[in-house]
Design an enzyme around this catalytic site. Structure first.
Site, PDB file in Angstrom:
ATOM      1  N   SER A 263      -9.978  -0.775   7.273  1.00 10.54           N
ATOM      2  CA  SER A 263      -9.319  -0.510   5.993  1.00 10.54           C
ATOM      3  C   SER A 263      -8.611  -1.704   5.375  1.00 10.54           C
ATOM      4  CB  SER A 263      -8.328   0.647   6.136  1.00 10.54           C
ATOM      5  OG  SER A 263      -9.026   1.860   6.286  1.00 10.54           O
TER       6      SER A 263
ATOM      7  N   LYS B  46       0.842  -1.191   0.000  1.00 11.41           N
ATOM      8  CA  LYS B  46       0.000   0.000   0.000  1.00 11.41           C
ATOM      9  C   LYS B  46       0.882   1.247   0.000  1.00 11.41           C
ATOM     10  CE  LYS B  46      -3.937   1.822   2.704  1.00 11.41           C
ATOM     11  NZ  LYS B  46      -4.757   1.540   3.909  1.00 11.41           N
TER      12      LYS B  46
ATOM     13  N   SER C   7      -9.449   1.749   3.245  1.00  9.96           N
ATOM     14  CA  SER C   7      -8.598   2.485   2.343  1.00  9.96           C
ATOM     15  C   SER C   7      -7.611   1.619   1.567  1.00  9.96           C
ATOM     16  CB  SER C   7      -7.820   3.551   3.134  1.00  9.96           C
ATOM     17  OG  SER C   7      -6.974   2.946   4.115  1.00  9.96           O
TER      18      SER C   7
END
Length: 532
Positions: A225, A120, A201
């Site tokens: 997330s 990420k 996210s």
């Protein structure tokens, strides 16, 4: 979510002109596009299958890396344009070559040796890639060093293939964001239905693993997330106990809740990835309380559910009958595997800490961001949250075309870690999420774990109104408590994935993984997306 104020679960048609991403990745993508696909489809292969092929000499790390680069070009840059990958590592192929040489010399570092991993884009890498949290304010800049978890991956022989898109600043910017969108990367699309949301996210990590763009990926979570995008992309996602994985080098939101975690297609892969990452780091104070990590892979057993007392949290069921029908089927599987189901329970006291969670996040964000920037990106044009708010305002057409930064503004107005309101919020969170919440529930019913549907089905993407999250799921209690939460595929509803969640008390990741593995092996509910 714990509060309507915080929407944590959560490329436009073309990349912004002049973006460094396009310039740095085009040569790699073009080269990959010229490569023929390997003799078989590796897109959904697990780590063990890939390892066996490498051991047999029918697959190399370089060939697999090229395969994923080709697939990224085919599905992420062209075709459906998933936009899950925000940047590719220009050194990935050389890393793979070096690891292949080690293999031929008899040096094997473990189950991740030669495996391409995506990270990420809020996890720092001290290489030629940027670390931006999806923000144009940090585009083209480089971290001073690797995050601790990246060091661990490199030592374990992983190929760092690239960075994944995410909800900008990990979805802490606005109350009405569209999850999966960032000003640097645009909107990540759900591989199961391109008009549906990936949640956030860790949207790019979820979409990339589901679409077979990497072997495994690392996401991060403050509240939902990892687990929400994993559920909506038909994956296994583990949010471990806070402190199980170092947060060093991860762009922070809330020090009391932030963690990184595995996002994979199989439970065994999540266990293998956690094994590498679960090492105490003296730079992260939360790691000080972590017991030594067990052998997570060895803990996996197909009979793990036999005799396990599992609480059924029906108050966490979403208002979607088809999801609840899948949940009833999942309960039948758990019962058939020998689990003792303690039905119709509720997680107590959730309403007592909804506002306190928000308060703690706002204070900790303002405190943590400048610390990260000073250590990892001192050359950034922003030094703190106030600078970031001003930068966003000055670049509003590119940065805020769909939603604003009201959460940033709320955080900037907060009073700091020594403020009594913040201290009271922390006490509230600990008391009602832990002592009088999950701890009390588990003790009262002598539970080993609890289960519920992970949350909603993927909703339609909507820039105007933002995310459409309905009630259901139990992400927030485990996020606020800092306790582990695992989601595994539960099946499809009209082609859309739904997840089954297992939650437990602190440091019980091995137990959760074993329960998830037993369910996975008995149900075989994961169905890959149809992308070609």
């Amino acid at each position: 979510m714990a509060s309507k104020l915080i929407n944590r679960r959560g490329f436009v048609s073309a990349l912004p002109a002049g973006l460094a991403l396009g310039a740095s990745m085009t040569p790699l993508a073009a080269a990959a596009a010229k490569l023929p696909l390997l003799g078989r489809d590796w897109s959904q292969a697990d780590l063990e299958t890939l390892r066996q092929a490498m051991d047999a000499g029918t697959l190399t790390s370089l060939a697999l890396t090229r395969y994923y680069l080709h697939r990224i070009d085919k599905l992420d840059r062209r075709g459906p344009r998933l936009r899950a990958v925000i940047e590719l590592n220009p050194d990935a192929r050389e890393q793979a070559r070096a690891l292949d040489r080690e293999r031929t010399q008899g040096k094997l570092r473990g189950p991740l040796h030669g495996m391409p991993v995506l990270l990420k884009d809020n996890i720092a890498t001290g290489d030629r890639m940027s670390t931006t949290a999806g923000s144009l304010a940090l585009a083209g800049l480089h971290a001073t060093r690797d995050a601790f978890l990246v060091q661990r991956l490199r030592e374990a022989g992983a190929v760092i293939l690239g960075k994944t898109n995410l909800s900008e600043w990990a979805n802490i910017r606005s109350t009405r964001s569209t999850s999966g969108w960032s000003s640097r990367g645009g909107l990540t699309l759900n591989p199961y239905a391109l008009n549906r949301n990936t949640s956030g996210s860790s949207s790019g990590s979820g979409a990339a693993v589901a679409a077979g763009l990497c072997a495994v990926a690392v996401g991060t979570e403050t509240d939902g997330s990892i687990t929400s995008p994993a559920s909506m992309c038909g994956l296994v996602g583990l949010k471990p106990t806070v402190g199980r994985i170092s947060r060093d080098g991860v762009i922070p939101i809330a020090a009391t809740q932030d963690t990184a975690g595995p996002m994979t297609r199989q439970v065994r892969d999540a266990a293998a990835l956690l094994q590498v990452l679960a090492v105490a780091d003296p730079r992260d104070a939360a790691c000080a309380g972590a017991p030594a990590a067990p052998d997570y892979v060895a803990a996996l057993r197909v009979d793990a559910l036999r005799g396990a007392r599992i609480g059924v949290i029906r108050t966490a069921m979403p208002p979607q009958p088809q999801v609840n029908a899948l949940f009833e089927q999942a309960l039948e599987v758990l019962h058939a595997q020998g689990a003792v189901l303690v039905d119709a329970l509720d997680i107590p006291e959730q309403a007592r800490y909804a506002e306190a969670e928000t308060t703690a996040m706002m204070v900790e964000l303002k405190d943590g961001l400048p610390r990260y920037l000073a250590e990892f990106q001192p050359d950034a044009p922003i030094k703190n949250l106030r600078d970031l708010i001003a930068w966003n305002s000055a670049h509003a057409p590119e940065v805020m075309p769909y939603f604003g930064q009201e959460l940033f503004e709320t955080s900037e107005a907060s009073k700091g870690l020594d403020n009594e309101e913040y201290k009271k919020a922390l006490d509230t969170n600990r008391r009602y999420a832990r002592t009088e919440g999950l701890d009390a529930l588990f003790a009262a019913h002598q539970l080993d774990a609890v289960v519920a549907p992970t949350g909603n089905l993927p909703w339609l993407n909507d820039y105007l109104l933002g995310d459409h999250i309905t009630a259901g799921g139990f992400m927030s209690p485990f996020a606020v408590a800092g306790y582990p939460h695992l989601t595994v595929p539960m099946g499809l509803v009209s082609g859309l994935p739904a997840g089954l969640s297992f939650g437990a008390l602190a440091w019980q990741e091995a137990r959760l993984l074993s329960y998830g593995y037993a369910y996975e092996q008995a149900s075989h509910k994961r169905v890959p997306p149809r992308l070609g």
